[in-house]
Scaffold this motif. Structure first.
Motif, PDB file in Angstrom:
ATOM      1  N   THR A 152      33.503  31.056  31.897  1.00  0.00           N
ATOM      2  CA  THR A 152      34.719  31.319  32.797  1.00  0.00           C
ATOM      3  C   THR A 152      34.783  31.051  34.166  1.00  0.00           C
ATOM      4  O   THR A 152      35.951  31.353  34.587  1.00  0.00           O
ATOM      5  CB  THR A 152      34.724  33.152  32.847  1.00  0.00           C
ATOM      6  N   ASP A 204      43.474  33.769  30.466  1.00  0.00           N
ATOM      7  CA  ASP A 204      43.611  33.144  28.870  1.00  0.00           C
ATOM      8  C   ASP A 204      44.149  34.095  27.972  1.00  0.00           C
ATOM      9  O   ASP A 204      44.862  35.137  28.353  1.00  0.00           O
ATOM     10  CB  ASP A 204      42.027  32.899  28.590  1.00  0.00           C
ATOM     11  N   HIS A 237      41.939  37.847  30.154  1.00  0.00           N
ATOM     12  CA  HIS A 237      40.837  37.693  31.257  1.00  0.00           C
ATOM     13  C   HIS A 237      41.078  36.448  31.909  1.00  0.00           C
ATOM     14  O   HIS A 237      41.645  35.391  31.592  1.00  0.00           O
ATOM     15  CB  HIS A 237      39.435  37.534  30.641  1.00  0.00           C
ATOM     16  N   ARG A 251      40.361  33.126  34.159  1.00  0.00           N
ATOM     17  CA  ARG A 251      39.406  31.895  34.234  1.00  0.00           C
ATOM     18  C   ARG A 251      39.541  31.228  35.402  1.00  0.00           C
ATOM     19  O   ARG A 251      40.728  30.887  35.615  1.00  0.00           O
ATOM     20  CB  ARG A 251      39.661  31.036  32.890  1.00  0.00           C
TER      21      ARG A 251
END
Length: 538
Positions: free
Chosen positions: A268, A512, A516, A518
């Motif tokens: 990530t 994303d 979440h 990145r």
């Protein structure tokens, strides 16, 4: 007095499109030149007269405007028949104040656009003008960006700058007087990338900052090793949710559960997800919670810049993350890893159109690589040429004997490598017009795609699966034809029947498809300058 300043009004009405930024020096309005042949214009209203003589009538406002910004104000009021717009409309100003407060969710400071708490009374023309100034500036910053992209991360465009910004902004601002929230919604970028990042930032800014302690430096930590930093590594990953519960590691063992958490963190953060904790992973782990939150704000600004250039279908290269994404109808349909320019040879930002493919390309060594990389090696050992399969050519492309060249003063010569498995361009080059001599291309350096960050090239973008990309860009008949040409082993230029837009940009945080965030390492150290610019009061 009206006639004295009438010629100035005409100048402003013809001024450049509104791109005012408070970071630019503002020339005094009264110092602008006055053409001797300009015919006087009689003001049509007291408000127009005030705008004509703004430096004398409202000096505090004039000090915050340059000529394009004044032109924008005048064009705005002209479409309001030169009448005040905030007096006599009691609901309008509260609606504006509410929308200005919501700019905090966009990473913009509402205090930059502070307006009065009560509508101006009839005759308070300076107050009306100042509210309009803030209204227009807020829409401008929200739609195009608070900062000038050209000052921070210039983007070269094959078709030049976008359309008339003043007209575009007025098309939002003037109808928006009847529905202030709708005006702000229309000005706000509709890109899914922007909307999702804004939603995340809006939630985070209302929460207390998380707390985590830095992880100490040390030797590489590999799976199954023992290290005294393992407990602090576990605490750090737990504090950000990469571990479901606090982890106790007997004898400081770097066990499988912690390794998987590290791999998740690395994935990530655009790092090599191998579970090995080295300097790059430590650096990303030790970025503070405040810096991470600010990173979201910085990238909201980048997406405001990008919104004007992002097309529904085309290629987008995120240089920071070293990723290429193909969009169709506004949706990402394919993505692959890339390798981009090193910090000292940065990949430029640009918007162009892919027009042709070079199949089985030869490689003519670019001037910078020739002078800085190849020539020093040749001077040390001329067998470097044969070992690298490099031919020496004159300026007209005619072969030269290496032994006949004075390598201390080689003159105007070229180095070229024939097509083949060792050619650094691989099987195919994807070309698009630009002044930087950069392109997308295949590479024999496949192992580097597993690294992270992937800043290895001299500016061009190496693509992990170029033939898969070719298949997505071409029709079935074109694919068959290029297969035949590739099999020949000789160099061919193949022109696309339909050029494909390509945008090469730079952002270090995005959300994303799972919602979440990145992150990507700031490989060119650009985030801090943008943050300073955004934090300036004016």
């Amino acid at each position: 007095m009206f006639k004295k300043y009438a010629c100035y009004l005409s100048i402003c009405l013809l001024a450049a499109p509104f791109v005012a930024c408070a970071d630019e020096p503002l020339p005094p309005l009264e110092n602008l030149p006055t053409p001797a042949t300009q015919l006087p214009v009689e003001p049509r209203s007291p408000l127009q007269a005030v705008l004509i003589s703004l430096a004398q009538s409202c000096p505090a406002i004039a000090a915050r405007l340059n000529a394009p910004a004044l032109s924008q104000l005048q064009a705005f009021y002209e479409q309001q028949d030169w009448m005040p717009v905030w007096a006599g409309e009691p609901a309008r100003l509260p609606a504006l104040r509410a929308q200005l407060q919501l700019l905090a969710d966009d990473g913009l400071n509402p205090n930059r656009y502070a307006v009065a708490t009560t509508p101006p009374q009839d005759g308070e023309l300076c107050a009306d003008i100042d509210i309009s100034r803030n209204y227009l500036q807020a829409l401008q910053d929200l739609h195009y960006g608070r900062l000038l992209q050209s000052h921070f991360e210039p983007l070269w465009r094959v078709d030049g700058p976008p359309t008339d910004r003043q007209a575009q902004l007025l098309s939002i601002a003037v109808p928006g007087m009847n529905d202030i929230p709708a005006a702000f919604d229309l000005a706000r970028p509709h890109l899914p990338q922007y909307q999702s990042l804004r939603q995340l930032y809006a939630a985070q800014r209302l929460q207390a900052l998380p707390k985590w302690q830095p992880v100490g430096n040390g030797p590489l930590l590999r799976p199954a090793m023992e290290d005294p930093r393992v407990p602090e590594l576990a605490r750090r990953l737990y504090s950000e949710g990469y571990l479901a519960h606090a982890l106790v590691t007997p004898e400081n063992a770097y066990d499988d559960v912690l390794v998987e958490a590290v791999k998740h963190f690395q994935a990530t953060h655009s790092l090599q997800a191998d579970g090995v904790v080295g300097p790059g992973t430590i650096a990303e782990l030790n970025i503070s919670p405040l810096t991470r939150r600010d990173q979201l704000r910085v990238n909201l600004e980048r997406f405001r810049w990008m919104a004007q250039d992002m097309e529904p279908s085309g290629l987008v290269v995120n240089v920071a993350a070293a990723e290429l994404t193909l969009y169709q109808g506004g949706q990402p349909v394919w993505q692959t890893r890339t390798q981009v320019g090193r910090a000292e040879r940065q990949t430029p930002l640009l918007k162009s159109r892919v027009t042709r493919l070079t199949l089985n390309p030869t490689w003519t060594v670019p001037p910078t690589i020739w002078k800085e990389d190849k020539l020093p090696e040749i001077r040390k050992d001329q067998t470097f040429l044969s070992r690298q399969n490099l031919q020496v050519l004159d300026a007209n492309g005619q072969p030269l004997a290496a032994a006949d060249i004075d390598w201390d003063n080689p003159g105007n010569i070229l180095l070229r490598q024939d097509a083949g498995p060792r050619n650094p361009l691989g099987q195919m080059v994807i070309r698009f017009p630009n002044p930087f001599s950069v392109y997308l291309h295949d590479t024999p350096s496949k192992a580097l795609f597993d690294k992270g960050p992937r800043a290895f090239s001299s500016g061009c973008v190496r693509v992990e699966h170029p033939l898969q990309l070719r298949d997505l860009l071409l029709s079935p008949a074109e694919k068959t034809r290029t297969d035949t040409l590739l099999a020949s082993g000789t160099t061919h230029e193949f022109r696309l029947s339909a050029p494909v837009p390509i945008l090469m940009t730079y952002w270090t945080a995005q959300v994303d498809s799972t919602g979440h965030v990145r992150y990507a390492p700031d490989i060119y150290s650009r985030d801090s300058a943008l943050l300073v610019g955004l934090d300036r009061a004016h």
